[in-house]
Design a protein around this motif. Sequence first.
Motif, PDB file in Angstrom:
ATOM      1  N   GLU A  32       3.493  12.714  48.094  1.00 50.97           N
ATOM      2  CA  GLU A  32       4.163  13.541  47.181  1.00 50.97           C
ATOM      3  C   GLU A  32       5.526  13.129  46.820  1.00 50.97           C
ATOM      4  N   PRO A  33       6.010  12.541  45.935  1.00 53.24           N
ATOM      5  CA  PRO A  33       7.396  11.929  45.581  1.00 53.24           C
ATOM      6  C   PRO A  33       8.559  12.790  45.757  1.00 53.24           C
ATOM      7  N   GLU A  34       8.172  14.255  45.507  1.00 55.22           N
ATOM      8  CA  GLU A  34       9.297  15.238  45.644  1.00 55.22           C
ATOM      9  C   GLU A  34       9.125  16.640  46.176  1.00 55.22           C
ATOM     10  N   ALA A  35       7.776  16.907  45.963  1.00 54.68           N
ATOM     11  CA  ALA A  35       7.485  18.197  46.541  1.00 54.68           C
ATOM     12  C   ALA A  35       7.488  18.284  48.134  1.00 54.68           C
ATOM     13  N   GLY A  63       3.109  20.325  43.134  1.00 54.24           N
ATOM     14  CA  GLY A  63       3.285  18.747  43.482  1.00 54.24           C
ATOM     15  C   GLY A  63       2.441  17.780  42.366  1.00 54.24           C
ATOM     16  N   ARG A  64       2.627  16.391  42.368  1.00 54.18           N
ATOM     17  CA  ARG A  64       2.071  15.725  41.638  1.00 54.18           C
ATOM     18  C   ARG A  64       0.406  15.426  41.796  1.00 54.18           C
ATOM     19  N   VAL A  65       0.319  15.747  43.384  1.00 56.85           N
ATOM     20  CA  VAL A  65      -1.185  15.586  43.796  1.00 56.85           C
ATOM     21  C   VAL A  65      -1.724  17.052  43.977  1.00 56.85           C
ATOM     22  N   PHE A  66      -0.761  17.880  44.747  1.00 57.46           N
ATOM     23  CA  PHE A  66      -1.172  19.046  45.092  1.00 57.46           C
ATOM     24  C   PHE A  66      -0.546  20.205  44.285  1.00 57.46           C
ATOM     25  N   ALA A 111      -6.560  23.224  50.137  1.00 61.68           N
ATOM     26  CA  ALA A 111      -5.887  22.576  48.975  1.00 61.68           C
ATOM     27  C   ALA A 111      -6.573  22.568  47.620  1.00 61.68           C
ATOM     28  N   HIS A 112      -5.614  23.053  46.688  1.00 55.41           N
ATOM     29  CA  HIS A 112      -6.015  23.098  45.188  1.00 55.41           C
ATOM     30  C   HIS A 112      -5.245  22.099  44.690  1.00 55.41           C
TER      31      HIS A 112
END
Length: 286
Positions: A32-35, A63-66, A111-112
């Motif tokens: 994650e770049p920020e979260a 997040g970007r992923v999560f 994880a969603h």
Amino acid sequence: MAPDPFDARKAAASAWFATLRDRIVAAFEALEPEARFAVTPTTRSGPAGEDHGGGRMSVLRGGRVFEKVGVNISTVWGSLAPPAQRAMAARGVPGIEADPRFWASGISLVAHMTNPHTPAVHMNTRMFWTPGAWWFGGGADLNPCIEYPEDTAHFHAALKAACDAHDPGYYARFKAWADEYFFIPHRSRARGVGGIFYDDLNTGDWEADFAFTRAVGEAFLPAFLPVTERRLGTPASARDRDCQLIHRGLYAEYNLVYDRGTKFGLETGHNADAVLMSLPPLAKWP
């Protein structure tokens, strides 16, 4: 009073689950770049307010992923409430009807994902102790709304390797158990594409059973991260998002109606937000 001979084993198991939590949180944050995870202490109090343990609830959102992922650990103890005590007795736990004391420690992860092409996932491992018995349990299962056979194959292969290193019969046995356990009867369908599930694992060799439980936890990141990284850039349509939200409805139904861990957590008075961490941030029903 002589120390409980299981005290050292309980401490070792509790410490391992905390270590695994730290490794997984670090690996997820690296994507994650920020979260970042928000960490909240959880507690379990007895009837008179006495300390009955607790843990840490770690949740990352948006997040970007999560879209939402929780990685919780807990170590709790006390006496089982009557419904949980009856359930344990029905499972044949020795002596539980006469002595409802228990100790439990574990890690639970759900994880969603943000991208509908990246599958949701669940993993947990735990140790349970009563004055008359001890056992390990856990597993992991993959929950795509859009299945890619190569992702399913990779996930299962990693879990099979972990099982095979300890007992060549474990994978077939625990895969079949997962297929049965993660089935939604009122929908007549599986929750996802399976994985492994085991409970009441007591071969009589605590060290061997603990080593296997550690292997299941260690297999999680190699099983899941490559699947996640493979699907991060897959374009998703509005129809894909709709499919994802409907599939999350199935996940919510299962966890609220059938999941053994959800029932146990609520019946034993653990932090409700931590117990219900597994629920998706958004869901939809047709």
